[in-house]
Design a protein around this motif. Structure first.
Motif, mmCIF file in Angstrom:
data_model
loop_
_atom_site.group_PDB
_atom_site.id
_atom_site.type_symbol
_atom_site.label_atom_id
_atom_site.label_comp_id
_atom_site.label_asym_id
_atom_site.label_seq_id
_atom_site.Cartn_x
_atom_site.Cartn_y
_atom_site.Cartn_z
ATOM 1 N N MET A 10 21.753 -9.559 -48.372
ATOM 2 C CA MET A 10 22.672 -10.572 -48.911
ATOM 3 C C MET A 10 24.081 -10.345 -48.366
ATOM 4 S SD MET A 10 20.810 -12.579 -50.661
ATOM 5 C CE MET A 10 22.108 -13.549 -51.350
ATOM 6 N N GLU A 14 26.473 -12.736 -45.875
ATOM 7 C CA GLU A 14 27.871 -13.078 -46.171
ATOM 8 C C GLU A 14 28.783 -12.702 -45.003
ATOM 9 O OE1 GLU A 14 29.562 -14.666 -48.683
ATOM 10 O OE2 GLU A 14 27.570 -15.282 -49.314
ATOM 11 N N ARG A 63 22.281 -19.341 -46.870
ATOM 12 C CA ARG A 63 22.970 -18.412 -47.769
ATOM 13 C C ARG A 63 22.769 -18.821 -49.215
ATOM 14 N NH1 ARG A 63 28.763 -19.613 -47.859
ATOM 15 N NH2 ARG A 63 27.853 -21.212 -49.141
ATOM 16 N N ALA A 66 19.177 -18.179 -50.252
ATOM 17 C CA ALA A 66 18.927 -16.742 -50.413
ATOM 18 C C ALA A 66 19.539 -16.226 -51.713
ATOM 19 C CB ALA A 66 19.487 -15.973 -49.213
ATOM 20 N N MET A 67 20.720 -16.744 -52.043
ATOM 21 C CA MET A 67 21.375 -16.309 -53.284
ATOM 22 C C MET A 67 20.579 -16.776 -54.501
ATOM 23 S SD MET A 67 23.704 -14.543 -54.646
ATOM 24 C CE MET A 67 24.933 -14.249 -53.410
ATOM 25 N N ALA A 70 17.544 -14.546 -54.760
ATOM 26 C CA ALA A 70 17.894 -13.206 -55.253
ATOM 27 C C ALA A 70 18.237 -13.240 -56.739
ATOM 28 C CB ALA A 70 19.059 -12.642 -54.444
ATOM 29 N N ALA A 76 20.579 -10.144 -57.646
ATOM 30 C CA ALA A 76 21.955 -10.553 -57.375
ATOM 31 C C ALA A 76 22.514 -11.153 -58.649
ATOM 32 C CB ALA A 76 22.022 -11.566 -56.232
#
Length: 79
Positions: A10, A14, A63, A66-67, A70, A76
């Protein structure tokens, strides 16, 4: 000497997004300047600039996905 752990996937995503921002800035500038200057004087070919911006959009979607992935798995924090 203390051994450092590699950044998480992650965090790597970023970092990639942040570094890519500079390339997007050049692409945006080239597109805007194309209204006033010949293409051979631009920092980036207009087709390349458009491709860079499209890739940036895809990168942000990846992104965000993926966040969400997670966060759904508790790896996350919501942000």
């Amino acid at each position: 000497m203390e051994q450092q752990h590699p950044p998480s996937p992650m965090r790597l995503l970023e970092i990639l997004k942040d570094r890519f921002g500079a390339l997007e800035a050049v692409a945006n500038s080239s597109i805007k300047l194309a209204r006033y200057a010949p293409e051979d004087e631009l920092a980036m070919d207009l087709l390349v600039a458009e491709a860079v911006l499209e890739f940036g959009s895809t990168l942000r979607e990846a992104r965000d996905g993926a966040m969400q992935w997670a966060q759904a798995r508790g790896v996350a924090s919501p942000g």
